[in-house]
Design an enzyme around this catalytic site. Structure first.
Site, short mmCIF file in Angstrom:
data_model
loop_
_atom_site.label_atom_id
_atom_site.label_comp_id
_atom_site.label_asym_id
_atom_site.label_seq_id
_atom_site.Cartn_x
_atom_site.Cartn_y
_atom_site.Cartn_z
N ASP A 1 0.77 -1.29 0.13
CA ASP A 1 -0.13 -0.18 0.10
C ASP A 1 1.16 1.17 -0.13
OD1 ASP A 1 -2.30 0.95 -0.25
OD2 ASP A 1 -3.14 1.34 2.19
N HIS B 1 2.15 3.51 -9.02
CA HIS B 1 1.72 1.71 -9.13
C HIS B 1 3.20 0.97 -10.12
CE1 HIS B 1 -2.23 2.24 -7.24
NE2 HIS B 1 -2.89 3.34 -8.34
N LEU C 1 10.60 -20.13 -5.02
CA LEU C 1 10.21 -19.14 -4.33
C LEU C 1 8.66 -20.06 -4.76
CD1 LEU C 1 9.00 -16.81 -2.23
CD2 LEU C 1 9.40 -15.70 -4.22
C1 IPE Z 1 -5.25 -2.95 -0.71
O1 IPE Z 1 -5.31 -1.61 -0.88
C2 IPE Z 1 -5.15 -3.74 -1.51
C3 IPE Z 1 -4.70 -3.74 -2.14
C4 IPE Z 1 -3.09 -2.84 -1.55
C5 IPE Z 1 -4.26 -4.13 -3.46
P1 IPE Z 1 -6.18 -0.35 -0.51
O2 IPE Z 1 -5.62 0.36 -0.21
O3 IPE Z 1 -7.22 -0.44 -2.09
O4 IPE Z 1 -6.65 -0.59 1.22
P2 IPE Z 1 -8.56 0.89 2.01
O5 IPE Z 1 -9.17 1.64 0.44
O6 IPE Z 1 -6.78 2.26 2.56
O7 IPE Z 1 -8.58 0.04 2.78
C1 IPE Z 2 -1.72 0.68 -3.54
O1 IPE Z 2 -1.23 0.70 -3.46
C2 IPE Z 2 -1.93 -0.35 -4.45
C3 IPE Z 2 -3.54 -0.34 -4.83
C4 IPE Z 2 -4.23 -0.63 -3.89
C5 IPE Z 2 -3.93 -0.99 -6.83
P1 IPE Z 2 -2.15 2.76 -3.28
O2 IPE Z 2 -2.92 2.74 -4.73
O3 IPE Z 2 -3.68 2.51 -2.61
O4 IPE Z 2 -1.74 4.12 -2.63
P2 IPE Z 2 -2.68 5.07 -1.79
O5 IPE Z 2 -3.31 4.40 0.04
O6 IPE Z 2 -3.81 5.31 -2.53
O7 IPE Z 2 -1.13 5.73 -1.10
MG MG Z 3 -4.20 2.39 -0.57
#
Ligand code: IPE
Ligand code: IPE
Ligand code: MG
Length: 244
Positions: free
Chosen positions: A21, A38, A132
């Site tokens: 995240d 990303h 792995l």
């Molecule tokens: C969880 O992250 C999903 C992934 C890392 C793929 P999100 O950013 O979507 O989760 P929330 O919305 O903060 O709970």
């Molecule tokens: C995690 O990073 C990737 C996915 C959930 C696909 P985020 O896109 O949720 O990044 P933040 O949380 O907005 O910083």
């Molecule tokens: Mg996120």
């Protein structure tokens, strides 16, 4: 399994699960579009597979796209899907060379046909690999996975192939997308959020949780070792009592 890392003997978790995240915030901090976060995040994953294997981790499972992530803008979703497309396709030969088995969990039927084909090829070509086991959760939600498993079991019961009393915990585990993979020993979530966000809700029942403020695109081998060190400081009791 134990390994000596920087002069310190560490017990290596067999299965590490990660909620990657903070890609969006990483990009925002740099005044870049979210998609750049990303992209960098996906590059980090490639390196991390090698680092995890080096450290002796047997299973690595990463959360790439949740069943809830479709709520994001069309632009962001298609950007993420294109990154996945490119990385999955590009990783086929490298995975075979590195003896890495790749699996995808989640509802694949909700993905574009070409992506489903790539996943099938990647899973087939690496099925024999013994290094792995790298699992990527795409269009994955723990509740969705349990719902699909319940439906499968109900169908077997309805057709008379399974008696309701034969449904036990092992049977449920075997009906999940993660069938055959041991439950995670350690869960890492980056970016400071302390929630599960629908990740492996059945499998994480007795997993140790490690949270770090590090944003996913900044994650590296040092951060992974830090998490393993934290894991070594935990005492896992599984509901029992500490032996004294
Ligand atoms: C969880 O992250 C999903 C992934 C890392 C793929 P999100 O950013 O979507 O989760 P929330 O919305 O903060 O709970
Ligand atoms: C995690 O990073 C990737 C996915 C959930 C696909 P985020 O896109 O949720 O990044 P933040 O949380 O907005 O910083
Ligand atoms: Mg996120």
């Amino acid at each position: 399994m134990t390994r000596v890392i920087d002069g310190e003997e560490l017990n290596i978790p067999e299965h590490v699960a990660i909620i990657m995240d903070g890609n969006g915030r990483w990009a925002k901090k740099r005044m870049m579009p979210r998609g750049m976060g990303h992209k960098k995040g996906a590059d980090v994953v490639e390196q991390l597979c090698e680092d995890a294997d080096d450290l002796g981790i047997r299973y690595l499972t990463v959360y790439a796209f949740s069943t809830e992530n479709w709520k994001r803008s069309e632009e962001e979703v298609s950007g993420i899907m294109n990154i996945l497309r490119k990385h999955l396709l590009g990783s086929i030969d490298r995975s075979v060379k590195n003896n890495m088995r790749v699996r995808v969990i989640g509802d694949k039927s909700g993905l574009a046909e070409d992506l489903q084909d790539t996943i099938r090829t990647l899973e087939e070509k690496t099925a024999h690999c013994t290094g792995l086991t790298f699992t990527i959760a795409i269009n994955y939600g723990g509740r969705d996975e349990l719902t699909r498993a319940a439906r499968k079991l109900a169908q077997l019961a309805a057709s008379g192939e399974l008696k309701p009393e034969e449904i036990d915990e092992a049977r449920i585990s075997d009906s999940l997308d993660t069938a055959g993979v041991p439950d995670p020993d350690l869960l890492i979530r980056t970016s400071g959020e302390m929630r599960i966000s629908n990740y492996m809700i059945w499998q994480l029942a007795y997993t140790e949780f490690y949270f770090t403020d590090c944003l996913w695109p900044d994650f590296n081998k040092e951060e992974l070792i830090r998490a393993i060190r934290y894991f070594n400081g935990r005492e896992r009791r599984f509901g029992g009592v500490k032996n004294v």
